[in-house]
Write a protein that holds these residues in place. Structure first.
Motif, PDB file in Angstrom:
ATOM      1  N   GLY A   1      29.954  27.407  29.596  1.00 12.65           N
ATOM      2  CA  GLY A   1      31.130  27.869  30.326  1.00 12.65           C
ATOM      3  C   GLY A   1      31.081  29.106  31.308  1.00 12.65           C
ATOM      4  N   ASP A   2      31.993  29.386  31.732  1.00  9.02           N
ATOM      5  CA  ASP A   2      32.032  30.736  32.727  1.00  9.02           C
ATOM      6  C   ASP A   2      32.344  31.824  31.977  1.00  9.02           C
ATOM      7  N   VAL A   3      31.805  32.841  32.240  1.00  5.74           N
ATOM      8  CA  VAL A   3      32.291  34.138  31.341  1.00  5.74           C
ATOM      9  C   VAL A   3      32.984  35.138  32.620  1.00  5.74           C
ATOM     10  N   HIS A   4      34.282  35.552  31.845  1.00  5.47           N
ATOM     11  CA  HIS A   4      35.081  36.382  32.623  1.00  5.47           C
ATOM     12  C   HIS A   4      35.154  37.732  31.985  1.00  5.47           C
ATOM     13  N   LEU A   5      35.376  38.829  32.830  1.00  2.00           N
ATOM     14  CA  LEU A   5      35.477  40.276  32.286  1.00  2.00           C
ATOM     15  C   LEU A   5      36.644  40.635  33.045  1.00  2.00           C
ATOM     16  N   THR A   6      37.659  41.142  32.487  1.00  2.00           N
ATOM     17  CA  THR A   6      38.961  41.556  33.311  1.00  2.00           C
ATOM     18  C   THR A   6      39.341  43.103  32.825  1.00  2.00           C
ATOM     19  N   PHE A   7      39.376  44.092  33.776  1.00  2.00           N
ATOM     20  CA  PHE A   7      39.800  45.230  33.503  1.00  2.00           C
ATOM     21  C   PHE A   7      40.810  45.855  34.550  1.00  2.00           C
ATOM     22  N   GLU A   8      41.416  46.826  34.209  1.00  2.00           N
ATOM     23  CA  GLU A   8      42.355  47.551  35.302  1.00  2.00           C
ATOM     24  C   GLU A   8      41.719  48.519  35.958  1.00  2.00           C
ATOM     25  N   CYS A  38      45.259  47.975  39.796  1.00  2.00           N
ATOM     26  CA  CYS A  38      44.895  46.497  39.951  1.00  2.00           C
ATOM     27  C   CYS A  38      44.302  45.816  38.738  1.00  2.00           C
ATOM     28  N   GLU A  39      44.434  44.537  38.610  1.00  6.41           N
ATOM     29  CA  GLU A  39      43.848  43.840  37.462  1.00  6.41           C
ATOM     30  C   GLU A  39      42.564  43.101  38.183  1.00  6.41           C
ATOM     31  N   VAL A  40      41.347  43.644  37.752  1.00  2.00           N
ATOM     32  CA  VAL A  40      40.067  42.939  38.379  1.00  2.00           C
ATOM     33  C   VAL A  40      39.464  41.998  37.437  1.00  2.00           C
ATOM     34  N   THR A  41      38.965  40.858  37.791  1.00  3.82           N
ATOM     35  CA  THR A  41      38.406  39.800  37.039  1.00  3.82           C
ATOM     36  C   THR A  41      37.230  39.578  37.859  1.00  3.82           C
ATOM     37  N   ALA A  42      35.990  39.754  37.139  1.00  2.00           N
ATOM     38  CA  ALA A  42      34.734  39.273  37.475  1.00  2.00           C
ATOM     39  C   ALA A  42      34.172  38.196  36.807  1.00  2.00           C
ATOM     40  N   SER A  43      33.610  37.097  37.243  1.00  2.99           N
ATOM     41  CA  SER A  43      33.202  36.035  36.650  1.00  2.99           C
ATOM     42  C   SER A  43      31.861  35.683  36.880  1.00  2.99           C
ATOM     43  N   SER A  44      31.195  34.898  35.889  1.00  2.00           N
ATOM     44  CA  SER A  44      29.886  34.508  35.984  1.00  2.00           C
ATOM     45  C   SER A  44      29.486  33.378  37.060  1.00  2.00           C
ATOM     46  N   SER A  45      30.483  32.773  37.560  1.00  2.00           N
ATOM     47  CA  SER A  45      30.250  31.971  38.663  1.00  2.00           C
ATOM     48  C   SER A  45      30.132  32.615  40.005  1.00  2.00           C
ATOM     49  N   GLY A  46      30.384  33.906  40.033  1.00  2.69           N
ATOM     50  CA  GLY A  46      30.390  34.759  41.188  1.00  2.69           C
ATOM     51  C   GLY A  46      31.532  35.303  41.908  1.00  2.69           C
ATOM     52  N   SER A  47      32.671  34.859  41.146  1.00  2.00           N
ATOM     53  CA  SER A  47      33.911  35.198  41.943  1.00  2.00           C
ATOM     54  C   SER A  47      34.471  36.395  41.254  1.00  2.00           C
ATOM     55  N   ILE A  48      35.269  37.363  42.263  1.00  2.00           N
ATOM     56  CA  ILE A  48      35.842  38.546  41.860  1.00  2.00           C
ATOM     57  C   ILE A  48      37.134  38.317  42.597  1.00  2.00           C
ATOM     58  N   LYS A  49      38.016  38.622  41.509  1.00  2.00           N
ATOM     59  CA  LYS A  49      39.631  38.519  41.884  1.00  2.00           C
ATOM     60  C   LYS A  49      40.269  39.886  41.620  1.00  2.00           C
ATOM     61  N   VAL A  50      41.024  40.179  42.337  1.00  2.00           N
ATOM     62  CA  VAL A  50      41.836  41.659  42.558  1.00  2.00           C
ATOM     63  C   VAL A  50      43.305  41.381  42.702  1.00  2.00           C
ATOM     64  N   LYS A  51      44.192  41.707  41.722  1.00  5.65           N
ATOM     65  CA  LYS A  51      45.553  41.523  41.874  1.00  5.65           C
ATOM     66  C   LYS A  51      46.263  42.709  41.562  1.00  5.65           C
ATOM     67  N   PRO A  52      47.467  43.168  42.481  1.00  8.75           N
ATOM     68  CA  PRO A  52      48.068  44.237  42.007  1.00  8.75           C
ATOM     69  C   PRO A  52      48.792  44.130  40.569  1.00  8.75           C
ATOM     70  N   LEU A  53      48.853  45.489  39.879  1.00 14.21           N
ATOM     71  CA  LEU A  53      49.567  45.191  38.696  1.00 14.21           C
ATOM     72  C   LEU A  53      51.142  45.832  38.974  1.00 14.21           C
TER      73      LEU A  53
END
Length: 62
Positions: A25-32, A36-51
């Motif tokens: 499966g995909d590995v996700h790493l989420t941190f503030e 913002c909340e930043v989530t990087a995944s092993s599929s290559g996506s990076i998501k940023v959303k405001p807290l």
């Protein structure tokens, strides 16, 4: 927003989300980061959303 590499080692981040042969499966790493909340995944996506800080308060009548 300051560049992420000023606070996070990009090589270390890459090593955490790089797929491993035994991983399933995909590995996700989420941190503030800077409000913002930043989530990087092993599929290559990076998501940023405001807290959103909760600013609701209730007043009670005496």
């Amino acid at each position: 927003m300051d560049p992420l590499h000023a606070s996070v080692d990009p090589d270390a981040l890459d090593s955490l989300v790089t797929p491993r042969r035994a991983a399933v499966g995909d590995v996700h790493l989420t941190f503030e980061y800077q409000g913002c909340e930043v989530t990087a995944s092993s599929s290559g996506s990076i998501k940023v959303k405001p807290l959103h800080a909760s600013t609701s308060s209730t007043a009670e009548d005496d």
